[in-house]
Enzyme design. Structure first.
Site, PDB file in Angstrom:
ATOM      1  N   GLU A   1      -0.975 -33.015 -67.682  1.00  0.00           N
ATOM      2  CA  GLU A   1      -2.362 -33.502 -67.709  1.00  0.00           C
ATOM      3  C   GLU A   1      -2.627 -34.404 -66.500  1.00  0.00           C
ATOM      4  O   GLU A   1      -3.743 -34.505 -66.032  1.00  0.00           O
ATOM      5  CB  GLU A   1      -2.621 -34.264 -69.024  1.00  0.00           C
ATOM      6  CG  GLU A   1      -4.067 -34.196 -69.478  1.00  0.00           C
ATOM      7  CD  GLU A   1      -4.268 -34.642 -70.910  1.00  0.00           C
ATOM      8  OE1 GLU A   1      -4.382 -33.784 -71.793  1.00  0.00           O
ATOM      9  OE2 GLU A   1      -4.320 -35.867 -71.160  1.00  0.00           O
TER      10      GLU A   1
ATOM     11  N   HIS B   1      21.934 -21.724 -75.377  1.00  0.00           N
ATOM     12  CA  HIS B   1      22.001 -20.490 -76.141  1.00  0.00           C
ATOM     13  C   HIS B   1      20.629 -19.839 -76.257  1.00  0.00           C
ATOM     14  O   HIS B   1      20.399 -19.001 -77.125  1.00  0.00           O
ATOM     15  CB  HIS B   1      22.592 -20.778 -77.522  1.00  0.00           C
ATOM     16  CG  HIS B   1      23.962 -21.369 -77.422  1.00  0.00           C
ATOM     17  ND1 HIS B   1      25.107 -20.596 -77.405  1.00  0.00           N
ATOM     18  CD2 HIS B   1      24.377 -22.653 -77.265  1.00  0.00           C
ATOM     19  CE1 HIS B   1      26.161 -21.392 -77.261  1.00  0.00           C
ATOM     20  NE2 HIS B   1      25.743 -22.640 -77.170  1.00  0.00           N
TER      21      HIS B   1
ATOM     22  N   LYS C   1     -12.892 -28.042 -74.923  1.00  0.00           N
ATOM     23  CA  LYS C   1     -13.529 -28.752 -76.046  1.00  0.00           C
ATOM     24  C   LYS C   1     -14.973 -28.284 -76.195  1.00  0.00           C
ATOM     25  O   LYS C   1     -15.446 -28.029 -77.293  1.00  0.00           O
ATOM     26  CB  LYS C   1     -13.518 -30.260 -75.793  1.00  0.00           C
ATOM     27  CG  LYS C   1     -12.167 -30.918 -75.961  1.00  0.00           C
ATOM     28  CD  LYS C   1     -12.314 -32.420 -75.864  1.00  0.00           C
ATOM     29  CE  LYS C   1     -10.978 -33.093 -75.702  1.00  0.00           C
ATOM     30  NZ  LYS C   1     -11.059 -34.502 -75.372  1.00  0.00           N
TER      31      LYS C   1
HETATM   32  O1  LIG Z   1      -7.129 -40.479 -78.053  1.00  0.00           O
HETATM   33  P1  LIG Z   1      -8.183 -39.446 -78.083  1.00  0.00           P
HETATM   34  O2  LIG Z   1      -9.454 -39.931 -77.459  1.00  0.00           O
HETATM   35  O3  LIG Z   1      -8.404 -38.927 -79.460  1.00  0.00           O
HETATM   36  O4  LIG Z   1      -7.738 -38.243 -77.175  1.00  0.00           O
HETATM   37  C1  LIG Z   1      -6.593 -37.498 -77.457  1.00  0.00           C
HETATM   38  C2  LIG Z   1      -6.162 -36.698 -76.259  1.00  0.00           C
HETATM   39  O5  LIG Z   1      -7.174 -35.828 -75.862  1.00  0.00           O
HETATM   40  C3  LIG Z   1      -7.219 -35.730 -74.434  1.00  0.00           C
HETATM   41  O6  LIG Z   1      -8.375 -36.313 -73.992  1.00  0.00           O
HETATM   42  C4  LIG Z   1      -7.234 -34.345 -73.945  1.00  0.00           C
HETATM   43  O7  LIG Z   1      -6.181 -33.620 -74.429  1.00  0.00           O
HETATM   44  C5  LIG Z   1      -5.977 -36.490 -73.973  1.00  0.00           C
HETATM   45  O8  LIG Z   1      -6.109 -36.986 -72.701  1.00  0.00           O
HETATM   46  C6  LIG Z   1      -5.844 -37.511 -75.037  1.00  0.00           C
HETATM   47  O9  LIG Z   1      -4.587 -38.080 -75.055  1.00  0.00           O
END
Ligand SMILES: O=P(O)(O)OC[C@H]1O[C@](O)(CO)[C@@H](O)[C@@H]1O
EC number: 5.3.1.9
Length: 529
Positions: free
Chosen positions: A322, A351, A455
């Site tokens: 990330e 393995h 998202k």
């Molecule tokens: O802590 P939050 O805001 O729920 O986000 C969870 C995760 O989602 C993200 O924004 C994207 O995967 C991460 O950077 C973060 O750790």
């Protein structure tokens, strides 16, 4: 290379860090003698950028944010007094809260002491706590941790079944920096329903770790949850394990978080060194650069030879991928950077995929982690004069040699033992390395613009599902995905419509019925009666 010159190369390039009980061996990387020297100007620039970051610069420029995870373990470094105070006060509150839970000062609704905790979060709000919990667990943990880190209903059922009748004595910790992550919200709602079903008041079992005034923060405040702990905008999710996100669950589990913070702080201190040969984070960043040509052309295979470190690679997957997986550099040029991370543990992985590492595609470099102390007690001799730990050690050495014989590269990190101090140091080592490497390749390691697209698209799918159900109900007849799409004026989304209806039809309680033929375009969907 002859064995003697290999030994010389090992001695010359071993970075010994007694302050944190760690050493880094880069002798099995294929860089030439001049590589470090050639990279030194870039490395010095990276140190300067890191110093500015630690001094409070807006290192996350795209989001206009400071990057302050290093202050969490050395609050005196915070650029402002209010930040320092908040870090220190939060730590005190964590310790006090844990003391009250452990001593029975805070009990569950039915007056019993808490014996389990259910941690709800995802990404940086779960991976660090999971790693620490697994690495440092003991049979005497005062609270046994469980995690909901997904919106998978079956996965949640499994966790809730494990907790079973102990739900009444389970503390729930909802962790979300943004306070609005759907997976976490769903986990929380499912947990709330489980408490309700048992006639329990969720608020009396729950606490939140989240950004001030987030949706989650407001909910916890309005419902009078037990506690709320802060997340700050200057701590990224994937570097939040030394904030309340990692510290609170760990302390509740009985882990010595002061030692963990000390390990991280000690590693921070020595990885601030601008003398590259004695800075393991810098050397590792340079080796990543060398291995992947500064373009991530080789994958990083994490091979810790210790069961307790199994989740380290999962944790590092987010930390690296990330942070480093970026389309643009800091000047906005398309670079498509990144380093892919995978691996579980040795010798188990020998393995599984080590065959390919030795004989197949040469598109990786391994990071071995060796833990010198085998176990706390003395060991059984499984053969004369030989223990299981000797075998584990032998397998690590053997694989390292077997790879080297084929020109396959590896780094080896050795630590004395697995304890809170070492775990803190390992976390800090990789955090620093990611930051330095990001400077070397000129990218912003502290934002994650790519995650938003998925998202948003998921949100659009849920919206479409609502529309579909309303439409099918209104139509009152069986229709193909194509007919429905045309009826909704969304022919370009026919495949998505088919997928949504197929999913709903596979869950009979959702009310969608399907009549199938051998051609999917002829499948007819309707709302059941
Ligand atoms: O802590 P939050 O805001 O729920 O986000 C969870 C995760 O989602 C993200 O924004 C994207 O995967 C991460 O950077 C973060 O750790």
């Amino acid at each position: 290379m002859t064995p003697t010159s290999l030994w010389e190369r090992y001695c010359q390039s071993l970075c010994l860090c007694p302050e944190i009980g760690l050493s880094l061996d880069i002798s099995r990387m294929n860089h030439d003698d001049g590589f470090l020297e050639r990279m030194e100007p870039a490395m010095q620039k990276a140190y300067a950028e890191m110093a500015a970051l630690e001094g409070g610069a807006q290192a996350n420029q795209d989001e206009g944010r400071m990057v302050g995870h290093y202050w969490l373990r050395t609050p005196s470094l915070a650029p402002r007094d209010d930040i320092r105070r908040e870090i220190e006060e939060t730590l005190e509150r964590i310790l006090l809260f844990c003391h009250r839970i452990h001593s029975g000062g805070i009990t569950s609704q039915n007056s019993g002491s808490f014996t389990r905790m259910l941690i709800i979060g995802i990404g940086g709000s779960a991976l660090g706590p999971q790693f620490v919990a697994d690495a440092l667990s003991s049979p005497n943990d005062p609270l046994k941790p469980h995690f909901l880190d997904n919106t998978d209903p079956d996965g949640m059922d499994r966790v809730m079944a494990e907790i079973g009748d102990d739900l009444a004595r389970t503390l729930v910790i909802v962790i979300s920096k943004s306070g609005s992550t759907k997976e976490t919200r769903n986990g929380m709602l499912e947990a709330m329903a489980a408490y309700r079903q048992r006639g329990l008041d969720f608020a009396r079992h729950a606490l939140a770790i989240t950004g001030k005034d987030s949706q989650l923060d407001r909910l916890a405040r309005d419902q009078g949850w037990l506690e709320r702990f802060p997340m700050w905008d200057w701590v990224g999710g994937r570097t939040s394990v030394t904030s309340a996100v990692g510290l609170l669950p760990a302390a509740l589990q009985g882990i010595d978080i002061s030692a963990l913070l000390q390990g991280a702080a000690a590693c921070d201190a020595l990885t601030r060194r601008t003398e590259t040969s004695s800075n393991p984070a810098a050397l590792m960043a340079l080796m990543w650069h060398y291995a992947g040509n500064g373009r991530g052309e080789r994958d990083l295979v994490m091979l810790p030879y210790r069961d307790r470190l199994l989740l380290f690679s999962r944790y590092l997957q987010q930390l690296l991928m990330e942070s480093l997986g970026k389309e643009l550099d800091r000047e906005g040029r398309i670079v498509n950077q990144g380093i892919a991370v995978y691996g579980n543990k040795g010798s188990t992985d020998q393995h599984a995929y080590v065959q390919q590492l030795r004989d197949g595609l040469d598109n990786f470099f391994v990071t071995f982690i060796q833990v010198l102390r085998d176990r706390d007690a003395s060991s059984l001799e499984v053969e004369e004069g030989v223990t299981s730990g000797d075998f584990l050690f032998g397998f690590l050495q053997g694989t390292r040699t077997a790879l080297h014989d084929k020109g396959r590269q590896s780094l080896t990190i050795s630590v004395e033992r697995i304890d809170p101090f070492t775990i803190g140091a390992l976390i800090a080592l990789f955090e620093r390395c990611v930051g330095l490497y990001a400077s070397l390749i000129n990218i912003n390691a502290y934002h994650q613009p790519g995650v938003e697209a998925g998202k948003k698209a998921a949100g659009a799918v849920i919206e479409l599902q609502r529309e579909l159900r309303d439409y099918l109900t209104a139509q009152g007849r069986a229709m193909t995905a194509g007919e429905i799409a045309a009826g909704l004026g969304r022919s370009e989304r026919t495949e998505e419509i088919f997928a949504i209806l197929r999913h709903l039809a596979a869950n009979p309680e959702r009310g969608v019925v399907v009549e199938r033929t051998s051609a999917v375009e002829e499948w007819r969907f309707s709302m059941g009666t």
